[in-house]
Design a protein around this motif. Structure first.
Motif, PDB file in Angstrom:
ATOM      1  N   THR A   1       6.107  95.433  40.001  1.00 40.64           N
ATOM      2  CA  THR A   1       5.319  94.437  40.720  1.00 40.64           C
ATOM      3  C   THR A   1       3.851  94.837  40.625  1.00 40.64           C
ATOM      4  OG1 THR A   1       5.616  95.661  42.789  1.00 40.64           O
ATOM      5  CG2 THR A   1       7.188  93.909  42.318  1.00 40.64           C
ATOM      6  N   GLU A   2       2.977  93.870  40.770  1.00 44.44           N
ATOM      7  CA  GLU A   2       1.521  94.049  40.718  1.00 44.44           C
ATOM      8  C   GLU A   2       0.995  94.264  39.304  1.00 44.44           C
ATOM      9  OE1 GLU A   2      -0.095  96.837  43.590  1.00 44.44           O
ATOM     10  OE2 GLU A   2       1.697  96.683  44.834  1.00 44.44           O
ATOM     11  N   LYS A   3       1.861  94.202  38.287  1.00 44.15           N
ATOM     12  CA  LYS A   3       1.405  94.462  36.929  1.00 44.15           C
ATOM     13  C   LYS A   3       1.665  93.253  36.043  1.00 44.15           C
ATOM     14  CE  LYS A   3       1.892  97.628  33.007  1.00 44.15           C
ATOM     15  NZ  LYS A   3       2.402  98.939  32.546  1.00 44.15           N
ATOM     16  N   GLU A   4       0.668  92.930  35.206  1.00 43.72           N
ATOM     17  CA  GLU A   4       0.823  91.903  34.187  1.00 43.72           C
ATOM     18  C   GLU A   4       0.036  92.343  32.969  1.00 43.72           C
ATOM     19  OE1 GLU A   4      -0.312  87.215  33.579  1.00 43.72           O
ATOM     20  OE2 GLU A   4       0.487  87.841  35.518  1.00 43.72           O
ATOM     21  N   HIS A   5       0.707  92.416  31.828  1.00 49.83           N
ATOM     22  CA  HIS A   5       0.064  92.909  30.614  1.00 49.83           C
ATOM     23  C   HIS A   5      -1.129  92.025  30.246  1.00 49.83           C
ATOM     24  CE1 HIS A   5       2.934  96.044  29.625  1.00 49.83           C
ATOM     25  NE2 HIS A   5       3.912  95.218  29.930  1.00 49.83           N
ATOM     26  N   GLY A   6      -2.235  92.662  29.979  1.00 46.44           N
ATOM     27  CA  GLY A   6      -3.446  91.956  29.610  1.00 46.44           C
ATOM     28  C   GLY A   6      -4.232  91.407  30.773  1.00 46.44           C
TER      29      GLY A   6
ATOM     30  N   LEU B   1      -7.137  87.820  42.985  1.00 45.93           N
ATOM     31  CA  LEU B   1      -5.845  88.158  42.413  1.00 45.93           C
ATOM     32  C   LEU B   1      -4.771  87.162  42.848  1.00 45.93           C
ATOM     33  CD1 LEU B   1      -5.661  92.044  42.861  1.00 45.93           C
ATOM     34  CD2 LEU B   1      -5.985  90.798  40.719  1.00 45.93           C
ATOM     35  N   SER B   2      -3.925  86.774  41.914  1.00 47.51           N
ATOM     36  CA  SER B   2      -2.755  85.983  42.247  1.00 47.51           C
ATOM     37  C   SER B   2      -1.885  86.775  43.217  1.00 47.51           C
ATOM     38  CB  SER B   2      -1.969  85.695  40.958  1.00 47.51           C
ATOM     39  OG  SER B   2      -0.747  85.068  41.231  1.00 47.51           O
ATOM     40  N   PRO B   3      -1.119  86.091  44.084  1.00 47.73           N
ATOM     41  CA  PRO B   3      -0.304  86.813  45.068  1.00 47.73           C
ATOM     42  C   PRO B   3       0.605  87.866  44.451  1.00 47.73           C
ATOM     43  CG  PRO B   3      -0.333  84.476  45.579  1.00 47.73           C
ATOM     44  CD  PRO B   3      -1.032  84.629  44.261  1.00 47.73           C
ATOM     45  N   HIS B   4       1.163  87.588  43.273  1.00 42.35           N
ATOM     46  CA  HIS B   4       2.114  88.547  42.700  1.00 42.35           C
ATOM     47  C   HIS B   4       1.427  89.775  42.104  1.00 42.35           C
ATOM     48  CE1 HIS B   4       1.124  86.732  38.765  1.00 42.35           C
ATOM     49  NE2 HIS B   4       1.658  87.790  38.229  1.00 42.35           N
ATOM     50  N   LEU B   5       0.097  89.721  41.996  1.00 39.97           N
ATOM     51  CA  LEU B   5      -0.639  90.878  41.494  1.00 39.97           C
ATOM     52  C   LEU B   5      -1.378  91.629  42.589  1.00 39.97           C
ATOM     53  CD1 LEU B   5      -2.195  89.475  38.179  1.00 39.97           C
ATOM     54  CD2 LEU B   5      -0.195  90.943  38.453  1.00 39.97           C
ATOM     55  N   ALA B   6      -1.484  91.035  43.765  1.00 38.46           N
ATOM     56  CA  ALA B   6      -2.225  91.680  44.849  1.00 38.46           C
ATOM     57  C   ALA B   6      -1.459  92.895  45.371  1.00 38.46           C
ATOM     58  CB  ALA B   6      -2.452  90.685  45.987  1.00 38.46           C
ATOM     59  N   PRO B   7      -2.162  93.946  45.751  1.00 43.15           N
ATOM     60  CA  PRO B   7      -1.492  95.143  46.288  1.00 43.15           C
ATOM     61  C   PRO B   7      -0.548  94.789  47.428  1.00 43.15           C
ATOM     62  CG  PRO B   7      -3.821  95.577  45.931  1.00 43.15           C
ATOM     63  CD  PRO B   7      -3.632  94.110  45.705  1.00 43.15           C
ATOM     64  N   GLY B   8       0.605  95.454  47.432  1.00 45.61           N
ATOM     65  CA  GLY B   8       1.592  95.199  48.480  1.00 45.61           C
ATOM     66  C   GLY B   8       2.574  94.100  48.150  1.00 45.61           C
ATOM     67  N   ALA B   9       2.584  93.637  46.888  1.00 47.96           N
ATOM     68  CA  ALA B   9       3.549  92.607  46.500  1.00 47.96           C
ATOM     69  C   ALA B   9       4.971  93.113  46.759  1.00 47.96           C
ATOM     70  CB  ALA B   9       3.374  92.251  45.030  1.00 47.96           C
TER      71      ALA B   9
END
Length: 470
Positions: free
Chosen positions: A368-373, A59-67
């Motif tokens: 945070t932690e969400k990106e569509h698709g 996971l990219s840093p901005h999607l990893a839990p705890g962003a």
């Protein structure tokens, strides 16, 4: 010389730095761009050499839990009050710094992620002479200090960090008396710096100089040492589509809302349906770089060709005007060819607000932690719903710059009817004054030094500031 460039894993941050990275490479220097492993293919597609950080992570840093979340709006407002920022637009620039830009900084320095340590270890082994770091990647400054390299920042937009830090320094005693952190950027950087025995000082936070790609009048005032450079638009190297080979039979308008919000703002607020309806009543051809997330089911008129992604450089030379969101790279694409610009902007504050869970609209809200698709977030760890104002954080400075030079107008979909917007678009296409203003913008753009002309300046500054010997 060897040049290391840590970059945020997004095209919005990568593309502005490609021209100077390419110019350095073409001048015979070794150049490496360091980013999260999953972003390396995107870097490779530019023709530059990536260095993979956090190999094996999924996971990219901005999607990893705890962003990290944006800072609370009440806190941002309290800072602005103590700093004495009463001007509406400058107050918004404070909110951009404190609420929005500290988030990617926190992501890049996360103690539970390996990117920072990987970057610094690479710098220790490769020993660059110069580190040019994206201003959301201050680990690059720590890496430069550790290996003795010269350290330069390159903001991919307005320098809210440099400006914001100067506001904080001017009111340090008042902030401390109020129980507030007098330097939240230093607080984020300090754990990493201390781990590597590096002192957190002004130079660490703002570099030895700043490569500034914003024209005079669009950026923010600071006392920092700057190296101005023309923002040569780079927006990808996709194949040139066959349908663009033929000249347009009617005036062609490009419609682009940038790269950032298309990943996490569903529906583009209520903007795209209104603008598409306005465009449908004009005798024009529209090329709209809108993906399914941005369209969100909105009907596409017959005179609009919607494509998921298309480099603007492939389209601009055949266009009579550009409708866009106010991003710097999109502005530069129009400035480079001298066409009028219609900047989507509203009069609302840029301040991020927290939505009540039951009132959080699907469109215009992000978590945070969400990106569509790419990734949703589970109910068990559902981050705060944040309501974004219906505009890009640079939209107002960009629209003001364009309007002041007579090169275009502000499209405020929240204040005008479809018919009003249609008249505004038509006026920009037909009134000669907008073409004259666009030429002014083009000349100001052209007056800034090309990346190739900046390379000798960087060579000289590096020789004066680096401490390492190889």
């Amino acid at each position: 010389m060897r040049v290391l460039i840590p970059v945020d894993p997004s095209r919005a941050h990568l593309f502005p730095i490609v021209p100077i990275a390419s110019a350095l490479r073409n001048a015979g220097h070794e150049v490496r761009l360091a980013s999260w492993e999953g972003f390396c293919d995107t870097i490779s597609a530019t023709g530059l050499t990536p260095v993979a950080l956090a190999e094996g992570t999924t996971l990219s840093p901005h999607l990893a839990p705890g962003a990290p979340e944006p800072r609370h709006p009440d806190e941002s407002e309290r800072y602005a009050d103590i700093l004495g920022i009463t001007d509406f637009e400058l107050r918004d620039q404070w909110h951009v710094f404190y609420q929005q830009l500290l988030v990617p900084v926190g992501n890049s320095l996360r103690a539970d992620r390996p990117e920072t340590d990987d970057l610094i270890e690479f710098a220790r082994s490769w020993r660059p002479d110069l580190v040019i770091w994206d201003f959301t990647q201050p680990a690059g400054a720590v890496a430069a200090r550790v290996c003795g390299a010269a350290s330069a920042r390159m903001p991919p937009g307005r320098d809210n960090f440099g400006w914001g830090l100067e506001q904080l320094a001017a009111h340090r005693e008042e902030l401390i008396a109020a129980g507030l952190d007098d330097n939240p950027l230093a607080t984020l950087v300090r754990p990493v710096a201390e781990r590597y025995g590096v002192e957190v000082d002004d130079e660490l936070l703002v570099g030895q100089w700043t490569i500034d790609i914003y024209p005079e009048g669009m950026g923010l005032p600071t006392s920092l040492k700057k190296v101005p450079m023309r923002w040569v638009p780079f927006n990808g190297s996709d194949a040139f589509p066959k349908w663009l080979h033929e000249p347009a039979e009617r005036p062609r308008i490009a419609y682009c809302l940038g790269e950032s919000t298309r990943r996490f703002i569903k529906g583009d607020w209520d903007r795209t349906p209104i603008l598409l309806e306005a465009l449908s009543g004009l005798d024009v051809e529209v090329v709209a770089t809108l993906n399914d997330v941005q369209l969100d089911g909105a009907p596409v008129p017959a005179n609009v060709r919607a494509v998921d992604w298309l480099p603007l450089s492939n389209v601009m030379s055949s266009c009579s005007a550009l409708i866009h969101h106010g991003g710097g790279g999109t502005y530069a694409a129009a400035a480079a060819v001298g066409i009028p610009q219609l900047v989507c902007d509203t009069e609302e504050s840029i301040l991020l607000r927290i939505a009540e869970e039951e009132d959080a609209p699907e469109t215009g809200t992000f978590r945070t932690e969400k990106e569509h698709g790419v990734q949703d977030v589970s109910d068990a760890r559902k981050p705060t719903p944040w309501i974004m104002p219906a505009k890009k954080m640079e939209a107002t400075p960009c629209s003001n710059y364009v309007i002041d030079r007579g090169a275009g107008i502000r499209l405020n979909h929240r204040a005008f009817t479809v018919e009003d917007l249609r008249k505004q678009i038509s006026a920009v296409l037909t009134e000669k004054s907008y073409q004259d203003g666009a030429r002014v913008v083009h000349e100001e753009w052209k007056a800034m030094p090309l990346p190739a002309e900046v390379v000798p300046v960087l060579e000289k500054l590096t020789a004066e500031n680096r401490k390492a010997t190889r």
